[in-house]
Design a protein around this motif. Structure first.
Motif, PDB file in Angstrom:
ATOM      1  N   THR A 110      72.817  38.125 -17.282  1.00  0.00           N
ATOM      2  CA  THR A 110      72.492  37.417 -18.519  1.00  0.00           C
ATOM      3  C   THR A 110      73.638  37.553 -19.513  1.00  0.00           C
ATOM      4  O   THR A 110      74.411  38.508 -19.468  1.00  0.00           O
ATOM      5  CB  THR A 110      71.202  37.959 -19.160  1.00  0.00           C
ATOM      6  OG1 THR A 110      71.359  39.375 -19.398  1.00  0.00           O
ATOM      7  CG2 THR A 110      70.000  37.724 -18.267  1.00  0.00           C
ATOM      8  N   GLU A 112      74.528  38.319 -23.202  1.00  0.00           N
ATOM      9  CA  GLU A 112      73.962  38.989 -24.373  1.00  0.00           C
ATOM     10  C   GLU A 112      74.965  38.935 -25.532  1.00  0.00           C
ATOM     11  O   GLU A 112      76.066  38.375 -25.401  1.00  0.00           O
ATOM     12  CB  GLU A 112      73.603  40.436 -24.037  1.00  0.00           C
ATOM     13  CG  GLU A 112      72.683  40.602 -22.843  1.00  0.00           C
ATOM     14  CD  GLU A 112      71.288  40.041 -23.068  1.00  0.00           C
ATOM     15  OE1 GLU A 112      70.926  39.833 -24.247  1.00  0.00           O
ATOM     16  OE2 GLU A 112      70.575  39.810 -22.082  1.00  0.00           O
ATOM     17  N   HIS A 117      75.484  41.171 -19.137  1.00  0.00           N
ATOM     18  CA  HIS A 117      74.671  42.311 -18.718  1.00  0.00           C
ATOM     19  C   HIS A 117      74.043  42.028 -17.354  1.00  0.00           C
ATOM     20  O   HIS A 117      73.851  40.872 -16.967  1.00  0.00           O
ATOM     21  CB  HIS A 117      73.559  42.582 -19.734  1.00  0.00           C
ATOM     22  CG  HIS A 117      74.046  43.215 -20.994  1.00  0.00           C
ATOM     23  ND1 HIS A 117      73.534  44.392 -21.487  1.00  0.00           N
ATOM     24  CD2 HIS A 117      75.027  42.845 -21.871  1.00  0.00           C
ATOM     25  CE1 HIS A 117      74.152  44.709 -22.618  1.00  0.00           C
ATOM     26  NE2 HIS A 117      75.062  43.779 -22.872  1.00  0.00           N
TER      27      HIS A 117
END
Length: 374
Positions: A110, A112, A117
């Motif tokens: 993902t 972030e 991450h």
């Protein structure tokens, strides 16, 4: 923009032409409370990013760039999960015949606020080692464009305790390179791949990967089409009485033979058939209406029974004519209501005869007669 410093070491060989490999010590695997993290930072934002040993610059510019890194990573992985090993053994030990056990598997990537991450599922052994303090840091292994340091994709990650100088020493000891020669070979390979894909010689890695992905998707679609055609051909072979391994020429010959045996005189166009069927239906309905109206005029069907007679005539005109052959005409005044109130619930002799001919009970006839008067 402020620099982000990470510890990195670069490796020579790679299947990604025009790019190089870097390993960077990034984030502690335990949080502030000493618990094992299940979501770890794999790459920080930075433009540029330098390692403490001076290597770089590397670039992860913004959220859009980070998402492109994730998309390219997933395309290259092609459904397989990224893994976390111990001390980058998959890079350093496996090429020499060693092994690389998985410490964890990256289930999702993902973007972030501070970079990319990964959601990690640790193995039991790795979780215990982290909790016991045997390992502390997560070190990502990634690729970057040699011409500008732009990070292109993640390769995997490793649990490590190695400080900056150890990583640099490993790189120089285990990866002796003639980087200029390697770069030249990578460039030639990239141009050859781009040319084979119909791209320009200077096509980027992202363009090459996108073209390969598109080619794989088209190949999958074509395979599905060929499978469907093969299934259809199998059905055709059975229909024309051929063996399961009959080739295309045999199928074509059998179909030609079957077609030649068809007598066109035995078939009519569907449009002509539908038009004829409509004409027949309309003619049958007109004949039924005419027969019932004539029967009413002849006194063989009471007006109150016209609907019943028309329903019978439409369903079976021959049966209706059989009924008429046996029916006795009634006088014009037979159906008039000349009875007194006391006799309204009884049938005259003529009415009883008509009811019998129509197959009606006395109550059914009285009901039909009274409804016809209203």
């Amino acid at each position: 923009m402020a620099y982000r410093f990470v510890t990195m070491t670069k490796h020579k060989t790679s299947p990604d032409a025009g790019t190089a490999v870097a390993i960077a010590t990034s984030q502690a695997a335990l949080d502030a409370e000493g618990k094992v993290r299940t979501k770890v930072q794999l790459l920080p934002f930075g433009d540029p990013i330098y390692g403490r040993d001076g290597r770089g610059p590397y670039r992860l510019a913004d959220a859009a760039h980070a998402q492109a890194v994730i998309d390219t990573t997933l395309a290259v992985q092609n459904g397989t999960e990224l893994f976390i090993d111990y001390d980058h053994q998959s890079v350093l030990a496996v090429p020499k015949g060693g092994t690389a056990r998985a410490a964890g598997w990256i289930k999702a990537l993902t973007v972030e606020a501070d970079g990319i991450h990964g959601q990690v599922e640790w193995t039991a052994a790795a979780h215990q080692a982290l909790q016991a303090g045997e390992y502390r840091y997560i070190s990502p292994h990634f690729r970057f464009a040699q011409k500008d340091g732009r990070i292109t994709r993640l390769v995997n990650a490793g649990l490590t305790n190695s400080p900056n100088l150890d990583l640099a020493a490993i790189a120089s000891a285990d990866m002796d390179t003639d980087e200029a020669d390697d770069d030249e070979g990578d460039t030639k390979s990239m141009k050859a791949i781009a040319s084979a894909l119909g791209l320009a010689d200077d096509a980027s890695e992202e363009e090459v990967l996108a073209a390969i992905k598109d080619m794989m998707e088209k190949s999958t679609a074509q395979s599905a089409q060929l499978a469907a055609i093969d299934t259809t051909l199998g059905e055709v072979r059975v229909a024309v009485g051929l063996a399961a391994d009959a080739d295309g020429a045999a199928i074509a010959a059998a179909l030609a033979e079957k077609t030649a045996a068809i007598d066109p005189a035995q078939f009519v166009p569907r449009a002509s058939y539908d038009a004829l069927a409509k004409t027949v239906r309309e003619g049958a309905e007109a004949a039924a209406i005419a027969a019932v109206d004539q029967a009413v005029a002849d006194g063989k069907v009471p007006p109150v029974q016209r609907d019943w007679a028309l329903d019978l005539a439409k369903k079976d005109l021959a049966s209706f004519h059989s009924f008429l052959d046996a029916a006795v005409p009634f006088a014009a005044g037979d159906m008039l209501n000349t009875k007194t109130d006391a006799d309204k619930s009884k049938l005259t002799a003529e009415e009883s005869a008509i009811a019998s001919q129509l197959g009606l009970t006395e109550d059914q006839f009285l009901k039909a007669r009274d409804e016809g008067k209203n």
